[in-house]
Design an enzyme around this catalytic site. Structure first.
Site, PDB file in Angstrom:
ATOM      1  N   LYS A   9      49.470  -5.072  -8.577  1.00  0.00           N
ATOM      2  CA  LYS A   9      50.086  -6.381  -8.793  1.00  0.00           C
ATOM      3  C   LYS A   9      49.200  -7.487  -8.181  1.00  0.00           C
ATOM      4  O   LYS A   9      48.257  -7.184  -7.424  1.00  0.00           O
ATOM      5  CB  LYS A   9      51.495  -6.364  -8.187  1.00  0.00           C
ATOM      6  CG  LYS A   9      52.430  -5.345  -8.892  1.00  0.00           C
ATOM      7  CD  LYS A   9      53.799  -5.280  -8.222  1.00  0.00           C
ATOM      8  CE  LYS A   9      54.743  -4.331  -8.943  1.00  0.00           C
ATOM      9  NZ  LYS A   9      56.050  -4.209  -8.265  1.00  0.00           N
ATOM     10  N   TYR A  49      59.009  -5.595 -17.988  1.00  0.00           N
ATOM     11  CA  TYR A  49      60.163  -5.386 -17.104  1.00  0.00           C
ATOM     12  C   TYR A  49      61.496  -5.595 -17.840  1.00  0.00           C
ATOM     13  O   TYR A  49      62.493  -5.931 -17.205  1.00  0.00           O
ATOM     14  CB  TYR A  49      60.070  -6.321 -15.896  1.00  0.00           C
ATOM     15  CG  TYR A  49      59.142  -5.804 -14.805  1.00  0.00           C
ATOM     16  CD1 TYR A  49      59.365  -4.569 -14.188  1.00  0.00           C
ATOM     17  CD2 TYR A  49      58.057  -6.555 -14.354  1.00  0.00           C
ATOM     18  CE1 TYR A  49      58.525  -4.094 -13.181  1.00  0.00           C
ATOM     19  CE2 TYR A  49      57.210  -6.079 -13.340  1.00  0.00           C
ATOM     20  CZ  TYR A  49      57.457  -4.855 -12.769  1.00  0.00           C
ATOM     21  OH  TYR A  49      56.644  -4.369 -11.766  1.00  0.00           O
ATOM     22  N   PHE A  57      66.904 -10.833  -9.525  1.00  0.00           N
ATOM     23  CA  PHE A  57      65.526 -11.093  -9.084  1.00  0.00           C
ATOM     24  C   PHE A  57      64.526 -11.146 -10.253  1.00  0.00           C
ATOM     25  O   PHE A  57      63.333 -11.371 -10.035  1.00  0.00           O
ATOM     26  CB  PHE A  57      65.072 -10.032  -8.057  1.00  0.00           C
ATOM     27  CG  PHE A  57      65.118  -8.603  -8.559  1.00  0.00           C
ATOM     28  CD1 PHE A  57      64.103  -8.067  -9.336  1.00  0.00           C
ATOM     29  CD2 PHE A  57      66.204  -7.783  -8.244  1.00  0.00           C
ATOM     30  CE1 PHE A  57      64.157  -6.766  -9.790  1.00  0.00           C
ATOM     31  CE2 PHE A  57      66.261  -6.471  -8.695  1.00  0.00           C
ATOM     32  CZ  PHE A  57      65.220  -5.962  -9.477  1.00  0.00           C
ATOM     33  N   ARG A  85      54.162   8.277  -8.042  1.00  0.00           N
ATOM     34  CA  ARG A  85      55.272   7.551  -7.402  1.00  0.00           C
ATOM     35  C   ARG A  85      55.365   7.901  -5.912  1.00  0.00           C
ATOM     36  O   ARG A  85      55.672   7.042  -5.091  1.00  0.00           O
ATOM     37  CB  ARG A  85      56.600   7.874  -8.090  1.00  0.00           C
ATOM     38  CG  ARG A  85      56.691   7.414  -9.534  1.00  0.00           C
ATOM     39  CD  ARG A  85      57.139   5.995  -9.692  1.00  0.00           C
ATOM     40  NE  ARG A  85      58.517   5.790  -9.324  1.00  0.00           N
ATOM     41  CZ  ARG A  85      59.170   4.643  -9.495  1.00  0.00           C
ATOM     42  NH1 ARG A  85      58.544   3.599 -10.040  1.00  0.00           N
ATOM     43  NH2 ARG A  85      60.405   4.508  -9.144  1.00  0.00           N
ATOM     44  N   THR A  91      60.366   1.742  -3.391  1.00  0.00           N
ATOM     45  CA  THR A  91      60.266   0.367  -3.913  1.00  0.00           C
ATOM     46  C   THR A  91      60.266  -0.679  -2.800  1.00  0.00           C
ATOM     47  O   THR A  91      59.457  -1.600  -2.804  1.00  0.00           O
ATOM     48  CB  THR A  91      61.451   0.086  -4.868  1.00  0.00           C
ATOM     49  OG1 THR A  91      61.478   1.116  -5.864  1.00  0.00           O
ATOM     50  CG2 THR A  91      61.324  -1.266  -5.534  1.00  0.00           C
ATOM     51  N   ARG A 102      52.617   1.619  -0.373  1.00  0.00           N
ATOM     52  CA  ARG A 102      53.502   0.538   0.095  1.00  0.00           C
ATOM     53  C   ARG A 102      53.806   0.681   1.586  1.00  0.00           C
ATOM     54  O   ARG A 102      53.942  -0.321   2.297  1.00  0.00           O
ATOM     55  CB  ARG A 102      54.791   0.523  -0.726  1.00  0.00           C
ATOM     56  CG  ARG A 102      54.589   0.025  -2.156  1.00  0.00           C
ATOM     57  CD  ARG A 102      55.817   0.278  -2.995  1.00  0.00           C
ATOM     58  NE  ARG A 102      55.753  -0.278  -4.340  1.00  0.00           N
ATOM     59  CZ  ARG A 102      56.505   0.141  -5.339  1.00  0.00           C
ATOM     60  NH1 ARG A 102      57.389   1.123  -5.155  1.00  0.00           N
ATOM     61  NH2 ARG A 102      56.400  -0.405  -6.538  1.00  0.00           N
ATOM     62  N   ASN A 112      55.247  -5.941  -3.298  1.00  0.00           N
ATOM     63  CA  ASN A 112      55.044  -4.519  -2.981  1.00  0.00           C
ATOM     64  C   ASN A 112      53.819  -3.889  -3.650  1.00  0.00           C
ATOM     65  O   ASN A 112      53.741  -2.675  -3.827  1.00  0.00           O
ATOM     66  CB  ASN A 112      56.331  -3.712  -3.219  1.00  0.00           C
ATOM     67  CG  ASN A 112      56.765  -3.716  -4.667  1.00  0.00           C
ATOM     68  OD1 ASN A 112      56.132  -4.340  -5.507  1.00  0.00           O
ATOM     69  ND2 ASN A 112      57.837  -2.996  -4.956  1.00  0.00           N
ATOM     70  N   HIS A 115      52.700  -1.009  -9.083  1.00  0.00           N
ATOM     71  CA  HIS A 115      53.725  -0.439  -9.965  1.00  0.00           C
ATOM     72  C   HIS A 115      53.248   0.914 -10.469  1.00  0.00           C
ATOM     73  O   HIS A 115      52.064   1.080 -10.756  1.00  0.00           O
ATOM     74  CB  HIS A 115      53.950  -1.360 -11.170  1.00  0.00           C
ATOM     75  CG  HIS A 115      54.590  -0.675 -12.332  1.00  0.00           C
ATOM     76  ND1 HIS A 115      55.948  -0.489 -12.423  1.00  0.00           N
ATOM     77  CD2 HIS A 115      54.057  -0.085 -13.441  1.00  0.00           C
ATOM     78  CE1 HIS A 115      56.217   0.183 -13.547  1.00  0.00           C
ATOM     79  NE2 HIS A 115      55.085   0.434 -14.182  1.00  0.00           N
ATOM     80  N   GLU A 126      54.691   2.299 -21.564  1.00  0.00           N
ATOM     81  CA  GLU A 126      53.888   1.305 -20.841  1.00  0.00           C
ATOM     82  C   GLU A 126      52.411   1.400 -21.234  1.00  0.00           C
ATOM     83  O   GLU A 126      51.734   0.373 -21.369  1.00  0.00           O
ATOM     84  CB  GLU A 126      54.090   1.477 -19.327  1.00  0.00           C
ATOM     85  CG  GLU A 126      55.500   1.083 -18.909  1.00  0.00           C
ATOM     86  CD  GLU A 126      55.856   1.391 -17.462  1.00  0.00           C
ATOM     87  OE1 GLU A 126      56.991   1.073 -17.056  1.00  0.00           O
ATOM     88  OE2 GLU A 126      55.015   1.968 -16.724  1.00  0.00           O
TER      89      GLU A 126
HETATM   90  P1  RTP Z   1      57.823  -0.860 -10.131  1.00  0.00           P
HETATM   91  O1  RTP Z   1      58.580  -0.820 -11.453  1.00  0.00           O
HETATM   92  O2  RTP Z   1      57.166  -2.188  -9.855  1.00  0.00           O
HETATM   93  O3  RTP Z   1      56.944   0.327  -9.914  1.00  0.00           O
HETATM   94  O4  RTP Z   1      58.908  -0.731  -9.013  1.00  0.00           O
HETATM   95  P2  RTP Z   1      60.050   0.332  -8.863  1.00  0.00           P
HETATM   96  O5  RTP Z   1      60.194   1.181 -10.096  1.00  0.00           O
HETATM   97  O6  RTP Z   1      59.774   1.015  -7.585  1.00  0.00           O
HETATM   98  O7  RTP Z   1      61.305  -0.629  -8.730  1.00  0.00           O
HETATM   99  P3  RTP Z   1      62.219  -1.343  -9.819  1.00  0.00           P
HETATM  100  O8  RTP Z   1      63.624  -1.158  -9.384  1.00  0.00           O
HETATM  101  O9  RTP Z   1      61.831  -0.950 -11.223  1.00  0.00           O
HETATM  102  O10 RTP Z   1      61.842  -2.855  -9.578  1.00  0.00           O
HETATM  103  C1  RTP Z   1      60.694  -3.405 -10.128  1.00  0.00           C
HETATM  104  C2  RTP Z   1      60.085  -4.378  -9.163  1.00  0.00           C
HETATM  105  O11 RTP Z   1      60.971  -5.483  -8.990  1.00  0.00           O
HETATM  106  C3  RTP Z   1      60.813  -6.008  -7.684  1.00  0.00           C
HETATM  107  N1  RTP Z   1      62.116  -5.999  -7.027  1.00  0.00           N
HETATM  108  N2  RTP Z   1      62.554  -7.008  -6.320  1.00  0.00           N
HETATM  109  N3  RTP Z   1      64.154  -8.695  -4.717  1.00  0.00           N
HETATM  110  C4  RTP Z   1      64.615  -7.518  -5.035  1.00  0.00           C
HETATM  111  O12 RTP Z   1      65.675  -7.122  -4.669  1.00  0.00           O
HETATM  112  C5  RTP Z   1      63.769  -6.662  -5.869  1.00  0.00           C
HETATM  113  N4  RTP Z   1      64.079  -5.455  -6.305  1.00  0.00           N
HETATM  114  C6  RTP Z   1      63.034  -5.034  -7.041  1.00  0.00           C
HETATM  115  C7  RTP Z   1      59.824  -5.137  -6.957  1.00  0.00           C
HETATM  116  O13 RTP Z   1      58.516  -5.743  -7.076  1.00  0.00           O
HETATM  117  C8  RTP Z   1      59.868  -3.855  -7.741  1.00  0.00           C
HETATM  118  O14 RTP Z   1      58.684  -3.106  -7.597  1.00  0.00           O
END
Ligand code: RTP
Length: 148
Positions: A9, A49, A57, A85, A91, A102, A112, A115, A126
């Site tokens: 990112k 996304y 968010f 992962r 996350t 992370r 973070n 991805h 993707e």
């Molecule tokens: P990613 O898709 O980026 O690999 O992350 P992930 O699966 O671990 O988490 P996901 O739930 O899919 O969330 C995607 C990205 O959104 C941001 N986020 N912000 N402020 C918040 O509460 C919040 N929650 C998620 C993070 O950048 C997360 O990686």
């Protein structure tokens, strides 16, 4: 062989973590099949996304992803989705284990660093979204030293 989509990112790029992150995947034994440094448009980030579009968010997340260049990659190897992962870590960096990307390099969930696809099916989607031009076709000569 399984493939995953990994994106460094904008914070990871700005902080000079590209070499560190690529090095971790290379040293693990995974093969790099696609790689580019690009700026993405808002509509493209929203598409990537789209499953999170109802989350509060979401607008901040899209702004974050379009705030600077990202490194888009395809990595290949046995169980690369799940292992990738694990290497990335939880996350929220406050829950990410020490030793994970992370866990070592991030503090806030909204910064973070990286991805990684969460399933083989998401990886397929993707990779098709980020690499419509296709990816490199090569096989690492290290394979016999990594897989029995
Ligand atoms: P990613 O898709 O980026 O690999 O992350 P992930 O699966 O671990 O988490 P996901 O739930 O899919 O969330 C995607 C990205 O959104 C941001 N986020 N912000 N402020 C918040 O509460 C919040 N929650 C998620 C993070 O950048 C997360 O990686």
């Amino acid at each position: 062989m399984e493939q995953t989509f990994i994106m460094i990112k904008p914070d990871g790029v700005q902080r000079g973590l590209v070499g560190e992150i690529i090095g971790r995947f290379e040293k693990k034994g995974f093969s790099l099949k696609g790689l580019k440094l690009i700026n993405v448009e808002q509509s493209f980030a929203e598409k990537h996304y789209e499953d999170l579009s109802a989350k509060p968010f979401f607008p901040k997340l899209v702004d974050y992803i379009i705030s600077g260049p990202v490194v888009a990659m395809v990595w290949e190897g046995k169980n690369v989705v799940t292992t990738g992962r694990k290497m990335i870590g939880a996350t929220n960096p406050s829950d990410s284990a020490p030793g994970t990307i992370r866990g070592e390099f991030a503090i806030d969930i909204g910064r973070n660093v990286i991805h990684g696809s969460d399933s083989v099916e998401s990886a397929r989607k993707e990779i098709a979204l980020w690499f419509p031009e296709g990816i490199a076709n090569w096989q690492s000569s290290l394979h016999p030293w990594i897989y029995e």
